[in-house]
Scaffold this motif. Structure first.
Motif, mmCIF file in Angstrom:
data_model
loop_
_atom_site.group_PDB
_atom_site.id
_atom_site.type_symbol
_atom_site.label_atom_id
_atom_site.label_comp_id
_atom_site.label_asym_id
_atom_site.label_seq_id
_atom_site.Cartn_x
_atom_site.Cartn_y
_atom_site.Cartn_z
ATOM 1 N N GLN A 1 9.076 4.426 3.317
ATOM 2 C CA GLN A 1 7.908 5.280 3.542
ATOM 3 C C GLN A 1 6.894 4.605 4.459
ATOM 4 O O GLN A 1 6.302 5.253 5.318
ATOM 5 C CB GLN A 1 7.254 5.634 2.207
ATOM 6 N N ILE A 2 6.695 3.306 4.261
ATOM 7 C CA ILE A 2 5.750 2.565 5.100
ATOM 8 C C ILE A 2 6.233 2.537 6.546
ATOM 9 O O ILE A 2 5.450 2.734 7.488
ATOM 10 C CB ILE A 2 5.564 1.133 4.563
ATOM 11 N N LEU A 3 7.535 2.309 6.728
ATOM 12 C CA LEU A 3 8.075 2.212 8.080
ATOM 13 C C LEU A 3 8.143 3.567 8.777
ATOM 14 O O LEU A 3 7.948 3.657 9.990
ATOM 15 C CB LEU A 3 9.482 1.588 8.032
ATOM 16 N N SER A 4 8.381 4.615 8.012
ATOM 17 C CA SER A 4 8.506 5.942 8.616
ATOM 18 C C SER A 4 7.148 6.572 8.934
ATOM 19 O O SER A 4 6.961 7.214 9.956
ATOM 20 C CB SER A 4 9.298 6.880 7.692
ATOM 21 N N SER A 5 6.176 6.370 8.023
ATOM 22 C CA SER A 5 4.845 6.932 8.240
ATOM 23 C C SER A 5 3.819 6.036 7.549
ATOM 24 O O SER A 5 3.544 6.196 6.347
ATOM 25 C CB SER A 5 4.770 8.358 7.683
ATOM 26 N N SER A 6 3.290 5.091 8.288
ATOM 27 C CA SER A 6 2.431 4.068 7.686
ATOM 28 C C SER A 6 1.093 4.617 7.188
ATOM 29 O O SER A 6 0.469 4.029 6.307
ATOM 30 C CB SER A 6 2.167 2.947 8.697
ATOM 31 N N PHE A 7 0.633 5.746 7.730
ATOM 32 C CA PHE A 7 -0.675 6.275 7.352
ATOM 33 C C PHE A 7 -0.600 7.452 6.381
ATOM 34 O O PHE A 7 -1.615 8.048 6.052
ATOM 35 C CB PHE A 7 -1.448 6.708 8.599
ATOM 36 N N SER A 8 0.590 7.786 5.920
ATOM 37 C CA SER A 8 0.728 8.882 4.960
ATOM 38 C C SER A 8 0.416 8.397 3.551
ATOM 39 O O SER A 8 0.486 7.200 3.251
ATOM 40 C CB SER A 8 2.143 9.453 5.012
ATOM 41 N N LEU A 9 0.079 9.331 2.659
ATOM 42 C CA LEU A 9 -0.179 8.999 1.265
ATOM 43 C C LEU A 9 1.141 8.786 0.528
ATOM 44 O O LEU A 9 2.160 9.385 0.886
ATOM 45 C CB LEU A 9 -0.971 10.125 0.588
ATOM 46 N N PRO A 10 1.141 7.931 -0.512
ATOM 47 C CA PRO A 10 2.387 7.729 -1.273
ATOM 48 C C PRO A 10 2.815 9.002 -1.994
ATOM 49 O O PRO A 10 1.986 9.707 -2.578
ATOM 50 C CB PRO A 10 2.022 6.619 -2.267
ATOM 51 N N THR A 11 4.097 9.316 -1.927
ATOM 52 C CA THR A 11 4.606 10.528 -2.579
ATOM 53 C C THR A 11 4.767 10.335 -4.084
ATOM 54 O O THR A 11 4.801 11.307 -4.825
ATOM 55 C CB THR A 11 5.959 10.913 -1.970
ATOM 56 N N SER A 12 4.879 9.081 -4.531
ATOM 57 C CA SER A 12 4.996 8.777 -5.960
ATOM 58 C C SER A 12 4.396 7.401 -6.210
ATOM 59 O O SER A 12 4.156 6.628 -5.277
ATOM 60 C CB SER A 12 6.462 8.813 -6.421
ATOM 61 N N LEU A 13 4.155 7.080 -7.470
ATOM 62 C CA LEU A 13 3.555 5.795 -7.834
ATOM 63 C C LEU A 13 4.659 4.735 -7.912
ATOM 64 O O LEU A 13 5.221 4.471 -8.968
ATOM 65 C CB LEU A 13 2.818 5.920 -9.174
ATOM 66 N N TYR A 14 4.951 4.118 -6.792
ATOM 67 C CA TYR A 14 6.006 3.101 -6.694
ATOM 68 C C TYR A 14 5.418 1.730 -7.019
ATOM 69 O O TYR A 14 4.569 1.209 -6.289
ATOM 70 C CB TYR A 14 6.589 3.115 -5.283
ATOM 71 N N THR A 15 5.838 1.143 -8.137
ATOM 72 C CA THR A 15 5.290 -0.140 -8.577
ATOM 73 C C THR A 15 6.294 -1.280 -8.476
ATOM 74 O O THR A 15 6.029 -2.381 -8.943
ATOM 75 C CB THR A 15 4.810 -0.035 -10.040
ATOM 76 N N GLU A 16 7.434 -1.017 -7.843
ATOM 77 C CA GLU A 16 8.461 -2.052 -7.731
ATOM 78 C C GLU A 16 7.961 -3.230 -6.897
ATOM 79 O O GLU A 16 8.348 -4.373 -7.130
ATOM 80 C CB GLU A 16 9.720 -1.457 -7.086
ATOM 81 N N GLY A 17 7.087 -2.962 -5.929
ATOM 82 C CA GLY A 17 6.550 -4.046 -5.106
ATOM 83 C C GLY A 17 5.775 -5.055 -5.932
ATOM 84 O O GLY A 17 5.876 -6.266 -5.704
ATOM 85 N N TYR A 18 5.003 -4.569 -6.900
ATOM 86 C CA TYR A 18 4.256 -5.469 -7.774
ATOM 87 C C TYR A 18 5.206 -6.298 -8.650
ATOM 88 O O TYR A 18 4.972 -7.491 -8.872
ATOM 89 C CB TYR A 18 3.294 -4.668 -8.650
ATOM 90 N N ARG A 19 6.269 -5.663 -9.142
ATOM 91 C CA ARG A 19 7.224 -6.387 -9.991
ATOM 92 C C ARG A 19 7.909 -7.501 -9.206
ATOM 93 O O ARG A 19 8.034 -8.636 -9.687
ATOM 94 C CB ARG A 19 8.265 -5.421 -10.547
ATOM 95 N N ILE A 20 8.351 -7.190 -7.991
ATOM 96 C CA ILE A 20 9.030 -8.192 -7.163
ATOM 97 C C ILE A 20 8.071 -9.331 -6.810
ATOM 98 O O ILE A 20 8.440 -10.512 -6.849
ATOM 99 C CB ILE A 20 9.583 -7.530 -5.883
ATOM 100 N N ALA A 21 6.844 -8.978 -6.482
ATOM 101 C CA ALA A 21 5.853 -9.999 -6.134
ATOM 102 C C ALA A 21 5.596 -10.944 -7.307
ATOM 103 O O ALA A 21 5.487 -12.159 -7.128
ATOM 104 C CB ALA A 21 4.558 -9.339 -5.689
ATOM 105 N N LEU A 22 5.514 -10.402 -8.513
ATOM 106 C CA LEU A 22 5.273 -11.229 -9.696
ATOM 107 C C LEU A 22 6.481 -12.074 -10.063
ATOM 108 O O LEU A 22 6.333 -13.157 -10.644
ATOM 109 C CB LEU A 22 4.883 -10.328 -10.880
ATOM 110 N N GLU A 23 7.675 -11.618 -9.713
ATOM 111 C CA GLU A 23 8.884 -12.372 -10.025
ATOM 112 C C GLU A 23 9.102 -13.537 -9.058
ATOM 113 O O GLU A 23 9.577 -14.602 -9.455
ATOM 114 C CB GLU A 23 10.109 -11.448 -9.992
ATOM 115 N N LYS A 24 8.767 -13.330 -7.798
ATOM 116 C CA LYS A 24 9.044 -14.351 -6.782
ATOM 117 C C LYS A 24 8.153 -15.582 -6.949
ATOM 118 O O LYS A 24 8.590 -16.708 -6.759
ATOM 119 C CB LYS A 24 8.845 -13.754 -5.385
ATOM 120 N N VAL A 25 6.898 -15.362 -7.257
ATOM 121 C CA VAL A 25 5.937 -16.454 -7.407
ATOM 122 C C VAL A 25 5.113 -16.202 -8.663
ATOM 123 O O VAL A 25 4.850 -15.053 -9.022
ATOM 124 C CB VAL A 25 4.996 -16.536 -6.178
ATOM 125 N N ASP A 26 4.745 -17.290 -9.335
ATOM 126 C CA ASP A 26 3.925 -17.167 -10.543
ATOM 127 C C ASP A 26 2.483 -16.849 -10.133
ATOM 128 O O ASP A 26 1.595 -17.715 -10.154
ATOM 129 C CB ASP A 26 3.998 -18.465 -11.350
#
Length: 277
Positions: free
Chosen positions: A41-66
């Motif tokens: 979604q970011i790559l296709s339309s960087s200025f559009s609103l999110p179509t759903s509440l995607y929280t996977e980015g937060y989970r991955i960020a918390l897993e990679k580094v404390d």
């Protein structure tokens, strides 16, 4: 009734303020909304609103580094640095504002002249001193550096604020039997809350966001601060933008909240510091 000219001027003023607010808030809002979007979604339309509440980015960020550990490390270092700066520099500012002694102006100019020295020019001497003191890779070393870097601006704000306070208040306290220390703690400190809030905000934001000395003076995970995490994510997640934006939100949000909570005190200190007598 307002004239057409006054109404037009008011509309123009609101338009200018709206544009300034939009320019100021847009980058943060864009990062915040993008953190809830998928990478596609970011790559296709960087200025559009999110179509759903995607929280996977937060989970991955918390897993990679404390991030939680680094968050509390940054909070501890920035918090202690802020408290020490406010305590020491409020006392120094009061003495410089109210006490007459030889060389006072020269001392004050020397103390605030550090604002003119680029931080990059002090890397080698700072590293040498911290090593000699045995404070390399310690939170105490970072606290010492951040407290020192907050000296010039804090002294400038606090000294000017104390000079703007009428001397009659202190004279009345002295007539009632209060000494120098009691006058400072009972009269001047309560009055200087706005200036102390400004000093605290500036010191906290600098300590929270500082990157160069945190990287130079720490090596272990337990002493790494949050800005180093941003550097890690911008290199590791160079193609995973949702995780990178999630990490940025977690790093930026505390300073935004601190300013929102204390913004009234900052405005009061700026007004008080501009009026003498």
């Amino acid at each position: 009734m307002k004239s057409k000219k006054q109404t037009g001027q008011q509309v123009f003023d609101y338009m200018i303020m709206g544009i300034v607010i939009l320019i100021s808030l847009f980058p943060f809002l864009w990062v915040f909304l993008s953190s809830f979007k998928t990478n596609s979604q970011i790559l296709s339309s960087s200025f559009s609103l999110p179509t759903s509440l995607y929280t996977e980015g937060y989970r991955i960020a918390l897993e990679k580094v404390d991030i939680i550990s680094r968050f509390f490390t940054s909070l501890f270092v920035a918090g202690i640095s802020t408290v020490l700066a406010v305590i020491f520099y409020s006392m120094a500012g009061y003495v410089l504002a109210r006490t007459e002694f030889k060389g006072k102006k020269i001392i004050f100019l020397l103390l605030i002249s550090s604002m003119l020295i680029p931080s990059n020019a002090m890397v080698q001497p700072v590293y040498f001193v911290i090593n000699k003191l045995g404070l390399y890779d310690t939170k105490a070393g970072l606290i010492l550096i951040y407290t020192g870097f907050g000296m010039a601006m804090s002294l400038f704000l606090l000294k000017n604020f104390f000079m703007a306070v009428p001397k009659e208040l202190e004279e009345a306290a002295y007539m009632d039997g209060a000494g120098f220390l009691k006058t400072y703690t009972k009269i001047m400190l309560p009055l200087s809350k706005p200036a102390m809030a400004s000093s605290a905000i500036l010191t906290f934001i600098f300590s929270w966001n500082e990157f160069m000395y945190a990287m130079l003076l720490t090596s272990s995970e337990k002493n790494r601060t949050l800005p180093l995490t941003i550097k890690y994510f911008t290199s590791t997640f160079s193609f995973n933008y949702s995780s990178m934006f999630a990490a940025l939100v977690m790093c930026i949000l505390p300073t935004v909240l601190v300013y929102v909570v204390l913004q009234e005190q900052v405005a009061e200190s700026m007004v008080a510091g501009s009026v003498k007598g």
